[in-house]
Write a protein that holds these residues in place. Structure first.
Motif, mmCIF file in Angstrom:
data_model
loop_
_atom_site.group_PDB
_atom_site.id
_atom_site.type_symbol
_atom_site.label_atom_id
_atom_site.label_comp_id
_atom_site.label_asym_id
_atom_site.label_seq_id
_atom_site.Cartn_x
_atom_site.Cartn_y
_atom_site.Cartn_z
ATOM 1 N N ILE A 1 0.567 -1.500 -0.424
ATOM 2 C CA ILE A 1 0.391 0.110 -0.512
ATOM 3 C C ILE A 1 0.937 1.332 0.012
ATOM 4 N N ILE A 2 0.621 2.273 -0.981
ATOM 5 C CA ILE A 2 1.081 3.151 -1.404
ATOM 6 C C ILE A 2 1.105 4.073 0.277
ATOM 7 N N GLY A 3 0.475 4.650 0.439
ATOM 8 C CA GLY A 3 -0.402 5.310 1.434
ATOM 9 C C GLY A 3 -2.244 4.962 2.151
ATOM 10 N N MET A 4 -2.737 5.881 2.444
ATOM 11 C CA MET A 4 -3.832 6.446 3.415
ATOM 12 C C MET A 4 -4.006 7.745 3.199
ATOM 13 N N ASN A 5 -6.106 7.989 2.850
ATOM 14 C CA ASN A 5 -5.851 8.886 2.384
ATOM 15 C C ASN A 5 -7.461 9.269 2.917
ATOM 16 N N ALA A 6 -7.933 11.054 3.314
ATOM 17 C CA ALA A 6 -8.784 10.910 3.441
ATOM 18 C C ALA A 6 -9.097 11.695 2.337
ATOM 19 N N ASN A 7 -10.585 11.756 2.071
ATOM 20 C CA ASN A 7 -10.768 12.383 1.253
ATOM 21 C C ASN A 7 -11.753 13.884 1.547
ATOM 22 N N THR A 8 -11.735 14.764 0.596
ATOM 23 C CA THR A 8 -11.811 15.994 1.067
ATOM 24 C C THR A 8 -13.277 16.866 0.552
ATOM 25 N N LEU A 9 -14.154 17.440 1.316
ATOM 26 C CA LEU A 9 -15.343 17.777 0.580
ATOM 27 C C LEU A 9 -15.164 18.962 0.012
ATOM 28 N N VAL A 10 -14.951 19.235 -1.211
ATOM 29 C CA VAL A 10 -14.913 20.269 -1.918
ATOM 30 C C VAL A 10 -16.407 20.932 -2.368
ATOM 31 N N VAL A 11 -15.937 22.287 -2.581
ATOM 32 C CA VAL A 11 -17.526 23.154 -3.454
ATOM 33 C C VAL A 11 -16.622 24.280 -4.194
ATOM 34 N N SER A 12 -16.386 24.971 -5.189
ATOM 35 C CA SER A 12 -16.972 25.972 -5.130
ATOM 36 C C SER A 12 -16.316 27.194 -5.016
ATOM 37 N N MET B 1 9.646 11.478 -0.074
ATOM 38 C CA MET B 1 9.322 11.383 -0.603
ATOM 39 C C MET B 1 7.411 10.883 0.495
ATOM 40 N N GLN B 2 8.531 11.160 1.867
ATOM 41 C CA GLN B 2 7.268 11.435 3.110
ATOM 42 C C GLN B 2 7.001 12.170 3.371
ATOM 43 N N ALA B 3 7.822 13.589 2.798
ATOM 44 C CA ALA B 3 7.191 14.950 3.017
ATOM 45 C C ALA B 3 5.982 14.888 2.079
ATOM 46 N N ARG B 4 6.193 14.344 0.708
ATOM 47 C CA ARG B 4 6.043 14.427 -0.990
ATOM 48 C C ARG B 4 4.887 14.164 -0.286
ATOM 49 N N LEU B 5 4.257 13.329 -0.028
ATOM 50 C CA LEU B 5 2.591 12.038 0.431
ATOM 51 C C LEU B 5 2.337 12.981 1.358
ATOM 52 N N GLU B 6 2.772 13.448 2.592
ATOM 53 C CA GLU B 6 2.239 14.749 3.077
ATOM 54 C C GLU B 6 1.695 15.347 2.804
ATOM 55 N N GLY B 7 2.761 16.287 1.751
ATOM 56 C CA GLY B 7 1.768 17.192 1.617
ATOM 57 C C GLY B 7 0.705 17.484 0.456
ATOM 58 N N MET B 8 0.740 16.015 -0.003
ATOM 59 C CA MET B 8 -0.772 15.389 -0.850
ATOM 60 C C MET B 8 -1.685 15.575 -0.289
ATOM 61 N N GLY B 9 -1.926 14.948 1.059
ATOM 62 C CA GLY B 9 -2.800 14.817 2.295
ATOM 63 C C GLY B 9 -2.355 13.232 2.436
ATOM 64 N N VAL B 10 -1.990 12.426 1.622
ATOM 65 C CA VAL B 10 -1.571 10.554 2.107
ATOM 66 C C VAL B 10 -0.882 10.643 2.831
ATOM 67 N N ILE B 11 -0.877 9.717 3.342
ATOM 68 C CA ILE B 11 -0.437 8.817 4.816
ATOM 69 C C ILE B 11 0.966 8.342 4.742
ATOM 70 N N PRO B 12 1.810 8.403 4.028
ATOM 71 C CA PRO B 12 2.155 6.763 4.131
ATOM 72 C C PRO B 12 2.245 5.620 4.297
ATOM 73 N N SER B 13 2.098 4.224 3.586
ATOM 74 C CA SER B 13 2.135 3.764 4.448
ATOM 75 C C SER B 13 3.925 1.944 4.131
ATOM 76 N N ALA B 14 3.682 1.642 3.341
ATOM 77 C CA ALA B 14 4.780 0.476 2.602
ATOM 78 C C ALA B 14 4.696 -0.756 3.620
#
Length: 331
Positions: free
Chosen positions: A130-141, A289-302
Protein backbone atom coordinates in the motif's frame (compact mmCIF):
# COMPACT_ATOMS: atom_id res chain seq x y z
CA UNK A 1 7.55 -35.87 -27.83
CA UNK A 2 8.20 -39.57 -26.99
CA UNK A 3 6.99 -41.19 -23.79
CA UNK A 4 10.38 -40.88 -22.02
CA UNK A 5 10.61 -37.15 -22.78
CA UNK A 6 7.00 -36.62 -21.71
CA UNK A 7 7.58 -38.38 -18.37
CA UNK A 8 10.79 -36.44 -17.77
CA UNK A 9 9.02 -33.13 -18.44
CA UNK A 10 6.22 -34.10 -16.10
CA UNK A 11 8.61 -35.00 -13.31
CA UNK A 12 10.42 -31.70 -13.77
CA UNK A 13 7.14 -29.82 -13.38
CA UNK A 14 6.24 -31.80 -10.24
CA UNK A 15 9.68 -31.18 -8.78
CA UNK A 16 9.36 -27.44 -9.39
CA UNK A 17 5.93 -27.37 -7.76
CA UNK A 18 7.18 -29.27 -4.70
CA UNK A 19 10.22 -27.04 -4.45
CA UNK A 20 8.08 -23.90 -4.51
CA UNK A 21 5.72 -25.35 -1.91
CA UNK A 22 8.64 -25.79 0.49
CA UNK A 23 10.11 -22.36 -0.23
CA UNK A 24 12.86 -23.68 -2.51
CA UNK A 25 13.25 -21.56 -5.62
CA UNK A 26 13.82 -23.70 -8.76
CA UNK A 27 17.04 -22.95 -10.66
CA UNK A 28 15.17 -21.60 -13.70
CA UNK A 29 13.18 -19.18 -11.53
CA UNK A 30 16.31 -18.13 -9.64
CA UNK A 31 18.00 -17.35 -12.94
CA UNK A 32 15.04 -15.23 -14.06
CA UNK A 33 14.98 -13.37 -10.72
CA UNK A 34 18.71 -12.71 -10.88
CA UNK A 35 18.29 -10.96 -14.23
CA UNK A 36 14.96 -9.25 -13.38
CA UNK A 37 14.23 -6.68 -14.59
CA UNK A 38 15.80 -7.08 -17.99
CA UNK A 39 13.16 -5.19 -19.95
CA UNK A 40 10.49 -2.53 -19.59
CA UNK A 41 7.97 -2.84 -16.74
CA UNK A 42 4.38 -1.88 -17.55
CA UNK A 43 2.64 -0.03 -14.69
CA UNK A 44 -1.09 -0.15 -15.45
CA UNK A 45 -3.24 2.44 -13.68
CA UNK A 46 -6.88 1.43 -13.45
CA UNK A 47 -8.17 5.00 -13.38
CA UNK A 48 -8.15 8.08 -15.60
CA UNK A 49 -5.30 10.59 -15.94
CA UNK A 50 -5.47 13.14 -13.14
CA UNK A 51 -7.09 10.75 -10.66
CA UNK A 52 -5.54 9.98 -7.27
CA UNK A 53 -4.35 6.59 -8.52
CA UNK A 54 -2.83 8.23 -11.58
CA UNK A 55 -1.00 10.99 -9.71
CA UNK A 56 0.47 8.64 -7.11
CA UNK A 57 1.13 5.92 -9.69
CA UNK A 58 3.18 8.20 -11.89
CA UNK A 59 5.27 9.34 -8.95
CA UNK A 60 5.91 5.75 -7.89
CA UNK A 61 6.61 4.57 -11.45
CA UNK A 62 9.27 7.22 -11.93
CA UNK A 63 10.95 6.45 -8.61
CA UNK A 64 10.72 2.69 -9.17
CA UNK A 65 12.36 3.01 -12.57
CA UNK A 66 15.23 4.93 -11.00
CA UNK A 67 15.62 2.34 -8.23
CA UNK A 68 15.57 -0.66 -10.58
CA UNK A 69 17.58 1.11 -13.28
CA UNK A 70 15.06 0.16 -15.95
CA UNK A 71 12.07 1.78 -17.67
CA UNK A 72 8.73 1.70 -15.85
CA UNK A 73 6.08 2.92 -18.27
CA UNK A 74 2.64 4.09 -17.11
CA UNK A 75 -0.45 3.01 -19.04
CA UNK A 76 -3.94 4.18 -18.10
CA UNK A 77 -6.67 1.57 -18.60
CA UNK A 78 -9.62 3.35 -17.02
CA UNK A 79 -13.29 2.45 -16.86
CA UNK A 80 -15.87 0.49 -14.90
CA UNK A 81 -14.62 1.79 -11.53
CA UNK A 82 -11.15 0.44 -12.17
CA UNK A 83 -12.25 -3.01 -13.29
CA UNK A 84 -11.03 -2.75 -16.90
CA UNK A 85 -7.42 -2.15 -15.90
CA UNK A 86 -7.61 -4.66 -13.06
CA UNK A 87 -8.95 -7.41 -15.33
CA UNK A 88 -6.18 -6.69 -17.83
CA UNK A 89 -3.45 -7.14 -15.21
CA UNK A 90 -5.14 -10.22 -13.74
CA UNK A 91 -4.68 -11.95 -17.11
CA UNK A 92 -1.09 -10.74 -17.66
CA UNK A 93 1.90 -13.11 -17.38
CA UNK A 94 3.04 -13.34 -13.72
CA UNK A 95 6.63 -12.45 -14.49
CA UNK A 96 7.06 -9.12 -12.71
CA UNK A 97 6.78 -7.05 -15.88
CA UNK A 98 3.15 -5.97 -15.38
CA UNK A 99 2.05 -4.11 -12.25
CA UNK A 100 -1.29 -2.61 -11.27
CA UNK A 101 -1.86 0.76 -9.64
CA UNK A 102 -5.15 0.06 -7.90
CA UNK A 103 -7.21 1.29 -4.97
CA UNK A 104 -9.65 0.47 -2.25
CA UNK A 105 -12.40 0.61 -4.90
CA UNK A 106 -10.97 -2.03 -7.24
CA UNK A 107 -9.85 -4.42 -4.51
CA UNK A 108 -12.15 -3.93 -1.51
CA UNK A 109 -15.40 -2.17 -2.44
CA UNK A 110 -16.23 -3.47 -5.92
CA UNK A 111 -16.77 -7.10 -4.78
CA UNK A 112 -19.88 -6.06 -2.85
CA UNK A 113 -21.28 -3.99 -5.72
CA UNK A 114 -20.64 -5.97 -8.90
CA UNK A 115 -21.58 -9.56 -9.65
CA UNK A 116 -19.34 -9.99 -12.70
CA UNK A 117 -15.96 -8.35 -12.13
CA UNK A 118 -13.97 -10.58 -14.55
CA UNK A 119 -11.36 -11.00 -11.83
CA UNK A 120 -11.15 -12.12 -8.22
CA UNK A 121 -9.77 -9.23 -6.12
CA UNK A 122 -7.91 -11.71 -3.90
CA UNK A 123 -7.18 -14.86 -5.93
CA UNK A 124 -6.22 -13.04 -9.17
CA UNK A 125 -3.51 -10.88 -7.61
CA UNK A 126 -0.35 -10.82 -5.56
CA UNK A 127 -0.36 -7.83 -3.18
CA UNK A 128 2.89 -5.85 -3.25
CA UNK A 129 2.29 -2.86 -0.97
CA UNK A 130 0.00 0.00 0.00
CA UNK A 131 1.49 3.34 -1.04
CA UNK A 132 -0.54 5.25 1.52
CA UNK A 133 -3.87 6.02 3.15
CA UNK A 134 -5.82 9.14 2.41
CA UNK A 135 -8.95 10.94 3.44
CA UNK A 136 -11.36 12.52 1.03
CA UNK A 137 -11.99 16.24 1.16
CA UNK A 138 -15.45 17.71 0.67
CA UNK A 139 -14.97 20.60 -1.75
CA UNK A 140 -17.15 23.15 -3.49
CA UNK A 141 -16.37 25.86 -5.99
CA UNK A 142 -14.75 28.91 -4.45
CA UNK A 143 -17.77 30.80 -5.83
CA UNK A 144 -20.31 28.42 -4.25
CA UNK A 145 -23.04 29.61 -1.91
CA UNK A 146 -22.15 26.74 0.43
CA UNK A 147 -19.79 27.88 3.18
CA UNK A 148 -20.08 24.82 5.44
CA UNK A 149 -21.18 21.19 5.47
CA UNK A 150 -24.27 22.27 7.39
CA UNK A 151 -25.20 24.60 4.52
CA UNK A 152 -25.27 21.58 2.18
CA UNK A 153 -27.31 19.52 4.64
CA UNK A 154 -29.82 22.35 5.16
CA UNK A 155 -30.22 22.85 1.39
CA UNK A 156 -30.72 19.11 0.84
CA UNK A 157 -33.35 18.97 3.55
CA UNK A 158 -35.18 21.98 2.15
CA UNK A 159 -35.23 20.58 -1.40
CA UNK A 160 -34.51 16.82 -1.36
CA UNK A 161 -32.92 15.41 -4.52
CA UNK A 162 -31.70 18.76 -5.88
CA UNK A 163 -28.16 18.98 -4.47
CA UNK A 164 -25.62 17.06 -6.57
CA UNK A 165 -22.23 15.60 -5.80
CA UNK A 166 -19.65 14.11 -8.15
CA UNK A 167 -17.41 11.08 -7.78
CA UNK A 168 -14.89 9.22 -9.93
CA UNK A 169 -17.31 6.32 -10.25
CA UNK A 170 -19.89 4.09 -8.60
CA UNK A 171 -18.46 2.24 -5.62
CA UNK A 172 -15.46 4.52 -5.08
CA UNK A 173 -14.87 6.02 -1.66
CA UNK A 174 -15.83 9.37 -3.16
CA UNK A 175 -19.24 7.89 -3.98
CA UNK A 176 -19.62 6.09 -0.66
CA UNK A 177 -18.55 9.24 1.20
CA UNK A 178 -21.71 10.83 -0.20
CA UNK A 179 -23.80 7.77 0.61
CA UNK A 180 -22.58 7.85 4.21
CA UNK A 181 -23.41 11.57 4.47
CA UNK A 182 -26.93 10.83 3.22
CA UNK A 183 -27.32 8.04 5.76
CA UNK A 184 -26.04 9.94 8.80
CA UNK A 185 -27.65 13.32 7.96
CA UNK A 186 -30.91 11.82 6.71
CA UNK A 187 -30.84 13.62 3.36
CA UNK A 188 -31.23 12.76 -0.32
CA UNK A 189 -28.51 13.83 -2.77
CA UNK A 190 -28.03 13.36 -6.52
CA UNK A 191 -24.95 11.29 -7.38
CA UNK A 192 -23.05 12.15 -10.60
CA UNK A 193 -20.42 9.49 -11.34
CA UNK A 194 -17.58 10.71 -13.59
CA UNK A 195 -16.16 7.41 -14.78
CA UNK A 196 -13.12 7.96 -16.97
CA UNK A 197 -12.58 11.70 -16.39
CA UNK A 198 -12.04 14.19 -13.60
CA UNK A 199 -15.03 15.99 -12.12
CA UNK A 200 -12.95 18.83 -10.68
CA UNK A 201 -13.50 21.26 -13.61
CA UNK A 202 -17.29 20.85 -13.31
CA UNK A 203 -17.21 21.44 -9.56
CA UNK A 204 -15.13 24.59 -10.11
CA UNK A 205 -17.65 25.69 -12.77
CA UNK A 206 -20.59 24.77 -10.46
CA UNK A 207 -22.14 22.31 -12.90
CA UNK A 208 -22.04 19.99 -9.85
CA UNK A 209 -22.60 21.33 -6.32
CA UNK A 210 -19.79 19.52 -4.53
CA UNK A 211 -17.62 16.45 -4.46
CA UNK A 212 -15.54 14.28 -2.16
CA UNK A 213 -12.05 13.85 -3.58
CA UNK A 214 -8.64 12.68 -2.46
CA UNK A 215 -5.18 14.26 -2.64
CA UNK A 216 -5.61 15.68 -6.14
CA UNK A 217 -7.80 18.53 -4.84
CA UNK A 218 -5.22 19.93 -2.41
CA UNK A 219 -3.50 22.13 -5.06
CA UNK A 220 -6.90 23.37 -6.24
CA UNK A 221 -7.83 24.32 -2.67
CA UNK A 222 -4.53 26.05 -2.02
CA UNK A 223 -4.82 27.81 -5.39
CA UNK A 224 -8.22 29.26 -4.46
CA UNK A 225 -10.26 27.46 -7.12
CA UNK A 226 -11.98 25.12 -4.68
CA UNK A 227 -13.15 25.67 -1.10
CA UNK A 228 -12.59 22.78 1.33
CA UNK A 229 -15.40 22.36 3.84
CA UNK A 230 -14.28 19.21 5.67
CA UNK A 231 -12.10 16.09 5.49
CA UNK A 232 -13.38 12.54 6.02
CA UNK A 233 -10.56 11.32 8.29
CA UNK A 234 -10.84 11.28 12.09
CA UNK A 235 -7.98 13.81 12.31
CA UNK A 236 -7.23 16.94 10.32
CA UNK A 237 -4.75 16.69 7.46
CA UNK A 238 -1.24 18.11 7.65
CA UNK A 239 -1.73 19.42 4.12
CA UNK A 240 -4.95 21.27 5.07
CA UNK A 241 -4.65 21.93 8.81
CA UNK A 242 -7.30 24.66 8.83
CA UNK A 243 -10.02 22.37 7.38
CA UNK A 244 -12.21 20.61 9.99
CA UNK A 245 -13.07 16.93 9.99
CA UNK A 246 -16.60 15.89 9.08
CA UNK A 247 -17.18 15.14 12.77
CA UNK A 248 -15.97 18.61 13.74
CA UNK A 249 -18.31 19.97 11.05
CA UNK A 250 -21.24 18.39 12.88
CA UNK A 251 -21.66 15.00 11.13
CA UNK A 252 -21.43 12.60 14.06
CA UNK A 253 -19.50 9.30 13.73
CA UNK A 254 -18.44 10.09 10.15
CA UNK A 255 -15.17 8.55 8.93
CA UNK A 256 -13.91 7.39 5.51
CA UNK A 257 -10.31 6.63 4.58
CA UNK A 258 -9.13 5.28 1.24
CA UNK A 259 -5.88 3.66 0.11
CA UNK A 260 -3.80 3.40 -3.03
CA UNK A 261 -1.84 0.22 -3.70
CA UNK A 262 0.29 -1.82 -6.06
CA UNK A 263 -0.49 -5.40 -7.13
CA UNK A 264 1.05 -7.96 -9.48
CA UNK A 265 -0.71 -10.90 -11.17
CA UNK A 266 -1.18 -13.96 -8.97
CA UNK A 267 1.67 -16.42 -9.35
CA UNK A 268 4.41 -13.80 -9.60
CA UNK A 269 7.53 -15.49 -8.14
CA UNK A 270 8.07 -14.59 -4.51
CA UNK A 271 11.68 -13.45 -5.03
CA UNK A 272 10.44 -10.89 -7.58
CA UNK A 273 7.66 -9.83 -5.20
CA UNK A 274 10.23 -9.34 -2.44
CA UNK A 275 12.58 -7.40 -4.72
CA UNK A 276 9.72 -5.15 -5.81
CA UNK A 277 8.56 -4.58 -2.25
CA UNK A 278 12.04 -3.76 -0.98
CA UNK A 279 12.49 -1.15 -3.72
CA UNK A 280 9.05 0.37 -3.14
CA UNK A 281 9.37 0.40 0.66
CA UNK A 282 12.68 2.20 0.39
CA UNK A 283 11.07 4.78 -1.91
CA UNK A 284 8.05 5.32 0.37
CA UNK A 285 10.20 5.57 3.53
CA UNK A 286 12.61 8.11 1.99
CA UNK A 287 12.35 11.56 3.67
CA UNK A 288 11.56 13.37 0.41
CA UNK A 289 8.75 10.95 -0.49
CA UNK A 290 7.33 11.08 3.05
CA UNK A 291 7.19 14.87 2.83
CA UNK A 292 5.74 14.75 -0.68
CA UNK A 293 2.97 12.31 0.24
CA UNK A 294 2.05 14.10 3.46
CA UNK A 295 1.92 17.37 1.54
CA UNK A 296 -0.67 15.76 -0.72
CA UNK A 297 -2.76 14.56 2.22
CA UNK A 298 -1.54 10.97 2.00
CA UNK A 299 -0.32 9.04 5.05
CA UNK A 300 2.63 6.88 3.84
CA UNK A 301 2.26 3.14 4.44
CA UNK A 302 4.64 0.66 2.70
CA UNK A 303 2.72 -2.26 4.22
CA UNK A 304 4.40 -5.63 3.55
CA UNK A 305 2.87 -8.05 1.01
CA UNK A 306 1.76 -10.52 3.71
CA UNK A 307 0.28 -7.85 5.98
CA UNK A 308 -1.40 -6.26 2.97
CA UNK A 309 -3.05 -9.57 2.06
CA UNK A 310 -4.57 -9.85 5.55
CA UNK A 311 -5.60 -6.17 5.56
CA UNK A 312 -7.28 -6.46 2.16
CA UNK A 313 -9.55 -9.29 3.28
CA UNK A 314 -10.63 -7.27 6.32
CA UNK A 315 -11.35 -4.26 4.10
CA UNK A 316 -13.52 -6.36 1.76
CA UNK A 317 -15.62 -7.45 4.75
CA UNK A 318 -15.80 -3.92 6.22
CA UNK A 319 -16.93 -2.19 3.03
CA UNK A 320 -19.27 -5.03 2.17
CA UNK A 321 -21.08 -4.38 5.45
CA UNK A 322 -21.38 -0.64 4.67
CA UNK A 323 -22.70 -1.25 1.16
CA UNK A 324 -25.25 -3.72 2.50
CA UNK A 325 -26.36 -1.46 5.37
CA UNK A 326 -26.90 1.54 3.07
CA UNK A 327 -28.57 -0.45 0.32
CA UNK A 328 -26.15 0.93 -2.27
CA UNK A 329 -26.63 -0.66 -5.70
CA UNK A 330 -25.08 -0.31 -9.13
CA UNK A 331 -27.69 1.40 -11.27
Amino acid sequence: MNRRTFVAAGLTGVASAVACAFGITPRSVRASVDTWPSKQINYVIAFAPGSNSDVLGRIMAQKLGEALKDNVVVENRAGATGMIGSAYVAKAPPDGYTLLGASIATHAINPSLFKDMQYDPVASFQPITIIGMNANTLVVSNESRFKSVQDIIDAAREKPGTISYASSGIGTTQHLSGVLLEQIAGIKLVHAPYSGRSAIPDVIGQQVDFMFEGPTVVPQVKGGRLRALAVTSPQRLKSLPEVPTMQEAGVKDYEVQAWQAIFAPAGTPRPIVDKLYQALAQIIHSPDMQARLEGMGVIPSAMSPDDFAVFQKKEIAKWGDLVKSTGTKVE
